[in-house]
Scaffold this motif. Sequence first.
Motif, PDB file in Angstrom:
ATOM      1  N   PHE A   8       0.773  -1.217  -0.027  1.00  0.00           N
ATOM      2  CA  PHE A   8      -0.022   0.015   0.123  1.00  0.00           C
ATOM      3  C   PHE A   8       0.877   1.367  -0.195  1.00  0.00           C
ATOM      4  O   PHE A   8       0.630   2.236  -0.861  1.00  0.00           O
ATOM      5  CB  PHE A   8      -0.924   0.157   1.234  1.00  0.00           C
ATOM      6  CG  PHE A   8      -1.761   1.284   1.440  1.00  0.00           C
ATOM      7  CD1 PHE A   8      -2.729   1.483   0.506  1.00  0.00           C
ATOM      8  CD2 PHE A   8      -1.261   2.356   2.375  1.00  0.00           C
ATOM      9  CE1 PHE A   8      -3.701   2.730   0.871  1.00  0.00           C
ATOM     10  CE2 PHE A   8      -2.142   3.302   2.421  1.00  0.00           C
ATOM     11  CZ  PHE A   8      -3.327   3.524   1.741  1.00  0.00           C
ATOM     12  N   LEU A   9       1.970   1.275   0.857  1.00  0.00           N
ATOM     13  CA  LEU A   9       2.759   2.542   0.877  1.00  0.00           C
ATOM     14  C   LEU A   9       3.580   2.762  -0.469  1.00  0.00           C
ATOM     15  O   LEU A   9       3.792   3.633  -0.895  1.00  0.00           O
ATOM     16  CB  LEU A   9       3.658   2.208   2.159  1.00  0.00           C
ATOM     17  CG  LEU A   9       3.285   2.428   3.512  1.00  0.00           C
ATOM     18  CD1 LEU A   9       4.296   2.128   4.523  1.00  0.00           C
ATOM     19  CD2 LEU A   9       2.487   3.865   3.729  1.00  0.00           C
ATOM     20  N   PHE A  15       2.139   6.813  -6.822  1.00  0.00           N
ATOM     21  CA  PHE A  15       0.847   7.330  -7.129  1.00  0.00           C
ATOM     22  C   PHE A  15       1.281   8.858  -7.161  1.00  0.00           C
ATOM     23  O   PHE A  15       1.383   9.755  -7.756  1.00  0.00           O
ATOM     24  CB  PHE A  15      -0.462   7.138  -6.590  1.00  0.00           C
ATOM     25  CG  PHE A  15      -1.502   8.010  -6.735  1.00  0.00           C
ATOM     26  CD1 PHE A  15      -2.128   7.977  -8.079  1.00  0.00           C
ATOM     27  CD2 PHE A  15      -1.705   9.163  -6.166  1.00  0.00           C
ATOM     28  CE1 PHE A  15      -3.166   8.730  -8.491  1.00  0.00           C
ATOM     29  CE2 PHE A  15      -2.716  10.143  -6.059  1.00  0.00           C
ATOM     30  CZ  PHE A  15      -3.470   9.892  -7.416  1.00  0.00           C
ATOM     31  N   GLY A  16       2.203   9.210  -5.905  1.00  0.00           N
ATOM     32  CA  GLY A  16       2.583  10.581  -5.625  1.00  0.00           C
ATOM     33  C   GLY A  16       3.487  10.983  -6.462  1.00  0.00           C
ATOM     34  O   GLY A  16       3.364  12.111  -6.924  1.00  0.00           O
ATOM     35  N   TYR A  17       4.437  10.422  -6.808  1.00  0.00           N
ATOM     36  CA  TYR A  17       5.701  10.796  -7.693  1.00  0.00           C
ATOM     37  C   TYR A  17       5.056  10.867  -9.242  1.00  0.00           C
ATOM     38  O   TYR A  17       5.398  11.777  -9.965  1.00  0.00           O
ATOM     39  CB  TYR A  17       6.627   9.653  -7.853  1.00  0.00           C
ATOM     40  CG  TYR A  17       7.574  10.028  -6.797  1.00  0.00           C
ATOM     41  CD1 TYR A  17       8.560  11.224  -6.817  1.00  0.00           C
ATOM     42  CD2 TYR A  17       7.739   9.132  -5.467  1.00  0.00           C
ATOM     43  CE1 TYR A  17       9.266  11.158  -5.711  1.00  0.00           C
ATOM     44  CE2 TYR A  17       8.640   9.357  -4.734  1.00  0.00           C
ATOM     45  CZ  TYR A  17       9.632  10.446  -4.696  1.00  0.00           C
ATOM     46  OH  TYR A  17      10.505  10.688  -3.600  1.00  0.00           O
ATOM     47  N   ALA A  18       3.992   9.847  -9.427  1.00  0.00           N
ATOM     48  CA  ALA A  18       3.270  10.223 -10.790  1.00  0.00           C
ATOM     49  C   ALA A  18       2.624  11.323 -10.916  1.00  0.00           C
ATOM     50  O   ALA A  18       2.787  12.199 -11.878  1.00  0.00           O
ATOM     51  CB  ALA A  18       2.612   8.860 -11.064  1.00  0.00           C
ATOM     52  N   PHE A  19       1.920  11.823  -9.835  1.00  0.00           N
ATOM     53  CA  PHE A  19       1.147  12.743  -9.838  1.00  0.00           C
ATOM     54  C   PHE A  19       1.898  14.194 -10.082  1.00  0.00           C
ATOM     55  O   PHE A  19       1.512  15.252 -10.679  1.00  0.00           O
ATOM     56  CB  PHE A  19       0.146  12.745  -8.679  1.00  0.00           C
ATOM     57  CG  PHE A  19      -0.671  14.239  -8.384  1.00  0.00           C
ATOM     58  CD1 PHE A  19      -1.827  14.049  -8.958  1.00  0.00           C
ATOM     59  CD2 PHE A  19      -0.256  15.162  -7.780  1.00  0.00           C
ATOM     60  CE1 PHE A  19      -2.886  15.118  -8.989  1.00  0.00           C
ATOM     61  CE2 PHE A  19      -1.129  16.367  -7.666  1.00  0.00           C
ATOM     62  CZ  PHE A  19      -2.442  16.190  -8.086  1.00  0.00           C
ATOM     63  N   LEU A  20       3.224  13.905  -9.447  1.00  0.00           N
ATOM     64  CA  LEU A  20       3.825  15.187  -9.458  1.00  0.00           C
ATOM     65  C   LEU A  20       4.588  15.342 -10.658  1.00  0.00           C
ATOM     66  O   LEU A  20       4.736  16.496 -11.310  1.00  0.00           O
ATOM     67  CB  LEU A  20       4.927  15.097  -8.214  1.00  0.00           C
ATOM     68  CG  LEU A  20       4.369  15.432  -6.798  1.00  0.00           C
ATOM     69  CD1 LEU A  20       5.353  15.155  -5.756  1.00  0.00           C
ATOM     70  CD2 LEU A  20       3.916  16.931  -6.608  1.00  0.00           C
ATOM     71  N   TYR A  21       5.258  14.469 -11.277  1.00  0.00           N
ATOM     72  CA  TYR A  21       6.296  14.369 -12.420  1.00  0.00           C
ATOM     73  C   TYR A  21       5.818  13.891 -13.569  1.00  0.00           C
ATOM     74  O   TYR A  21       6.580  14.217 -14.776  1.00  0.00           O
ATOM     75  CB  TYR A  21       7.356  13.399 -11.839  1.00  0.00           C
ATOM     76  CG  TYR A  21       8.156  13.997 -10.891  1.00  0.00           C
ATOM     77  CD1 TYR A  21       8.753  15.159 -10.977  1.00  0.00           C
ATOM     78  CD2 TYR A  21       8.051  13.356  -9.578  1.00  0.00           C
ATOM     79  CE1 TYR A  21       9.530  15.919  -9.883  1.00  0.00           C
ATOM     80  CE2 TYR A  21       8.957  13.885  -8.434  1.00  0.00           C
ATOM     81  CZ  TYR A  21       9.533  15.242  -8.636  1.00  0.00           C
ATOM     82  OH  TYR A  21      10.250  15.780  -7.654  1.00  0.00           O
ATOM     83  N   LEU A  22       4.588  13.293 -13.758  1.00  0.00           N
ATOM     84  CA  LEU A  22       4.110  12.641 -15.043  1.00  0.00           C
ATOM     85  C   LEU A  22       3.468  14.110 -15.822  1.00  0.00           C
ATOM     86  O   LEU A  22       3.895  14.152 -17.058  1.00  0.00           O
ATOM     87  CB  LEU A  22       3.011  12.093 -14.763  1.00  0.00           C
ATOM     88  CG  LEU A  22       2.341  11.123 -16.147  1.00  0.00           C
ATOM     89  CD1 LEU A  22       3.349  10.531 -16.761  1.00  0.00           C
ATOM     90  CD2 LEU A  22       1.076  10.251 -15.568  1.00  0.00           C
ATOM     91  N   PRO A  23       2.777  15.032 -15.197  1.00  0.00           N
ATOM     92  CA  PRO A  23       2.675  16.127 -16.138  1.00  0.00           C
ATOM     93  C   PRO A  23       4.086  16.907 -16.648  1.00  0.00           C
ATOM     94  O   PRO A  23       4.088  17.202 -17.812  1.00  0.00           O
ATOM     95  CB  PRO A  23       1.886  17.128 -15.132  1.00  0.00           C
ATOM     96  CG  PRO A  23       1.403  16.169 -14.064  1.00  0.00           C
ATOM     97  CD  PRO A  23       2.384  15.149 -14.041  1.00  0.00           C
ATOM     98  N   ILE A  24       4.959  17.077 -15.808  1.00  0.00           N
ATOM     99  CA  ILE A  24       6.210  17.389 -16.422  1.00  0.00           C
ATOM    100  C   ILE A  24       6.741  16.682 -17.509  1.00  0.00           C
ATOM    101  O   ILE A  24       7.279  17.127 -18.329  1.00  0.00           O
ATOM    102  CB  ILE A  24       7.258  17.795 -15.324  1.00  0.00           C
ATOM    103  CG1 ILE A  24       6.718  18.606 -14.026  1.00  0.00           C
ATOM    104  CG2 ILE A  24       8.545  18.325 -15.603  1.00  0.00           C
ATOM    105  CD1 ILE A  24       7.460  18.879 -12.976  1.00  0.00           C
ATOM    106  N   ALA A  25       6.672  15.359 -17.424  1.00  0.00           N
ATOM    107  CA  ALA A  25       7.322  14.331 -18.327  1.00  0.00           C
ATOM    108  C   ALA A  25       6.452  14.650 -19.724  1.00  0.00           C
ATOM    109  O   ALA A  25       7.099  14.736 -20.771  1.00  0.00           O
ATOM    110  CB  ALA A  25       7.199  13.083 -18.026  1.00  0.00           C
TER     111      ALA A  25
END
Length: 267
Positions: A8-9, A15-25
Amino acid sequence: MTGRLSRFLLTMLVFGYAFLYLPIATLVVYSFNESRLVTVWSGFSTKWYGALLENEALLAAAGTSLLVGVVSATAATILGTLAGLALARRRLPGRMLFTGLLATPLVLPEVILGLALLLLIVAVQGLTGWPAERGIGTIAIAHATLAMAYVAVVVRSRLVGLDPAIEEAAMDLGARPAAVFFRITLPMIAPGVVAGWLLAFTLSLDDLVLASFTSGPGATTLPMAIFSSVRMGVSPQINALATVIVLVVTVVVLVAGRLVFAGGQRR
């Protein structure tokens, strides 16, 4: 049970990293899009980087933001370091009031702070004739006013973790207060000072509200230029410029982290 919690962690972390960095990518990928439509992929191309080099208005705005960022971050770092040092090492009269006033920009909405600074600049201009016009100087003052509060918090937290007996021992051995600060205190808090400068520079480079209130017709920062262009439709040149900024910031952060790590290893 432990395995489920770990999964879960890990899922939340991804999910947190994807939420932060996927838009930048996604932004970086679409900066190489051949199409003028930023949401439609039509092939790989670097033509927008060439077009960016010919966009004098956008490059001028980027240069203005970099200049304002360096000046305001340097001023905020000096003032914020002195404020953090005073709060952590001195018993000041009205200390709680000073701490509250220093923390006010952290929680005050930028719209209110921008309006207050605009009224102050206009009042000072009417009384003294300075500044002659709103521009890079007034924007830098506004950004330094906001950022110095962040720098003071960072530096103060760094000083609280240091043993003041080291500085007291140096003064007992005959060192002057200025020598103690520059040869003992400042090297020990250097990572906090560098972090404060980087934070102040980032805040300045990202700010739109304060710059909109305190700028004049002769000074346009990069966020102002991007915001005005977005209202007429996003140009792929914006993606190219954002990619360049992401690359530069990444390099600066890596170099700063390397220096801080090397300083910690030497100590």
